[in-house]
Write a protein that holds these residues in place. Structure first.
Motif, short mmCIF file in Angstrom:
data_model
loop_
_atom_site.label_atom_id
_atom_site.label_comp_id
_atom_site.label_asym_id
_atom_site.label_seq_id
_atom_site.Cartn_x
_atom_site.Cartn_y
_atom_site.Cartn_z
N TRP A 1 -1.81 -4.83 -6.40
CA TRP A 1 -2.30 -4.33 -5.37
C TRP A 1 -3.26 -2.98 -5.77
O TRP A 1 -4.45 -2.72 -5.26
CB TRP A 1 -1.35 -3.83 -4.37
N ALA A 2 -2.58 -2.32 -6.35
CA ALA A 2 -3.22 -0.89 -7.00
C ALA A 2 -4.35 -1.21 -7.89
O ALA A 2 -5.39 -0.61 -7.62
CB ALA A 2 -2.14 -0.13 -7.81
N ARG A 3 -4.23 -2.51 -8.61
CA ARG A 3 -5.64 -2.75 -9.52
C ARG A 3 -6.45 -3.17 -8.31
O ARG A 3 -7.85 -2.73 -8.47
CB ARG A 3 -5.19 -3.85 -10.60
N ASP B 1 0.80 -1.27 -0.08
CA ASP B 1 0.07 0.01 0.19
C ASP B 1 1.03 1.31 0.04
O ASP B 1 0.62 2.12 -0.40
CB ASP B 1 -0.79 -0.01 1.22
N ALA B 2 1.96 1.13 0.67
CA ALA B 2 2.92 2.64 0.55
C ALA B 2 3.61 2.55 -0.66
O ALA B 2 3.62 3.60 -0.98
CB ALA B 2 3.88 2.01 1.70
N ARG B 3 4.12 1.50 -1.27
CA ARG B 3 4.41 1.62 -2.39
C ARG B 3 3.68 2.13 -3.73
O ARG B 3 3.85 3.02 -4.43
CB ARG B 3 5.13 0.22 -2.91
N ALA B 4 2.28 1.67 -3.31
CA ALA B 4 1.28 2.01 -4.40
C ALA B 4 1.11 3.49 -4.63
O ALA B 4 0.55 4.09 -5.34
CB ALA B 4 0.07 1.16 -4.41
N HIS B 5 1.19 3.97 -3.12
CA HIS B 5 1.09 5.39 -2.81
C HIS B 5 2.19 6.37 -3.02
O HIS B 5 2.39 7.40 -2.72
CB HIS B 5 0.52 5.83 -1.29
N GLY C 1 -5.23 -12.08 -2.39
CA GLY C 1 -6.17 -12.07 -3.72
C GLY C 1 -5.62 -11.45 -4.68
O GLY C 1 -6.10 -10.97 -5.51
N LEU C 2 -4.10 -11.32 -4.68
CA LEU C 2 -3.47 -10.41 -5.86
C LEU C 2 -3.19 -11.32 -6.98
O LEU C 2 -2.81 -12.56 -6.72
CB LEU C 2 -2.18 -9.84 -5.10
#
Ligand code: GLU
Length: 294
Positions: free
Chosen positions: A286-288, A29-33, A264-265
């Motif tokens: 994750w972003a998707r 989540d941190a990387r996606a942001h 669920g990735l």
């Protein structure tokens, strides 16, 4: 807003598949942001802390390629801050000493259960100690509509808890003089400027208490996301106590891919062969998966 996330393991043993899954979710989540990811060692619960476990967890995170953006924070070194927060709450009049023993509370809850009323702490010491010695410090929760805390969980959607009927006045400093998790976590997240909390759903039940505490202390409420917990074949949360085995540090990709599947990735057809390849694919997945929720 600059995203700041964290992973906050309790050093009760080595990292296992369940805690790896929480670590991975918060990291992705941190990387996606494109945000910062911090690690906090929650070692204030003296009796549960296992010597060497924290160092072991930190080394495993490194070997698995999850590198924190700042030096880890150790709760055991922050007790002066918890003391300050407790003093701040005392000055608001919301805190009171409690003299109830575990047995007294269990007995009153049994009576309540028999009468089919609340299972929350009944507030016995709200009006004074009744001659009993003070053992713990409790935070008074509001009555009526003000007791209802509602928040939007990014994974599990809207959550509501009535603090008065489901929890009751809760302990911030325990009878054994240990700091309660609820106080430490709120003070630490606020001091570290944490904007997003990603952790296991076993902590969902604590979130309303933490939001209430944030309001009492006048600090911001972060965004929450609780991922499904990993359970064993008996449906119990995986933990050191029920036999979760330590991770094989020689095969990080295997454990990480399994953790990603639990979340669920969908990493696409090809199996990544490097950590960089894995994290690239997993962050995109994750972003998707989180879609508009990211
Ligand atoms: N230390 C807690 C645990 O290991 C996690 C606390 C949190 O993420 O807020 O269960």
């Amino acid at each position: 807003m600059t995203y700041r996330g964290r992973f906050a393991p309790s050093p009760t043993g080595p990292l296992h598949f369940g805690s790896l899954t929480s670590a991975l979710a918060s990291w992705l989540d941190a990387r996606a942001h494109r945000g910062a990811w911090l690690v906090r060692i929650e070692d204030i619960d003296g009796p549960r802390t296992v010597p060497g476990a924290a160092e072991d967890i930190l080394a495993t995170l490194e070997r698995f390629g999850m590198h924190a953006d700042e030096a880890p924070v150790w709760q055991s070194r922050r007790t002066a801050r918890y003391e300050q927060a407790l003093e701040q709450l005392k000055s608001t009049g919301l805190l009171y000493p409690c003299g109830c023993t575990r047995k007294e509370i269990a007995d009153s809850l049994l009576h309540a259960h028999a009468r089919n009323t609340t299972l929350a702490y009944p507030g016995t010491c709200r009006s004074g100690l009744h001659g009993k010695p003070a053992r713990a410090w409790r935070l008074r929760v509001p009555d009526g509509a003000a007791a209802v805390i509602t928040f939007e969980d990014r994974w599990q959607r809207e959550q509501t808890q009535n603090l008065a009927t489901e929890v009751g006045d809760f302990v911030l400093r325990r009878a054994d003089n240990q700091w309660a998790y609820q106080l430490a976590v709120v003070v630490d997240d606020a001091d570290a400027g944490i904007t997003h909390i990603v952790r296991g759903a076993d902590l969902m039940d604590s979130t309303a208490r933490q939001i209430y505490l944030q309001r009492c202390l006048g600090v911001p409420t972060p965004c929450y996301l609780h991922v499904p917990v990993v359970t064993n074949e008996r449906g119990e949360k995986l933990s050191k106590q029920n036999g979760a085995t330590a991770l094989d540090s020689d095969r990080p990709l295997e454990a990480l891919s399994a953790a990603a599947r639990h979340l669920g990735l969908d990493l696409g057809g090809s199996t990544p062969t490097t950590l960089d390849g894995f994290y690239g694919a997993a962050t995109a997945a994750w972003a998707r998966r989180m879609g508009a929720r990211v």
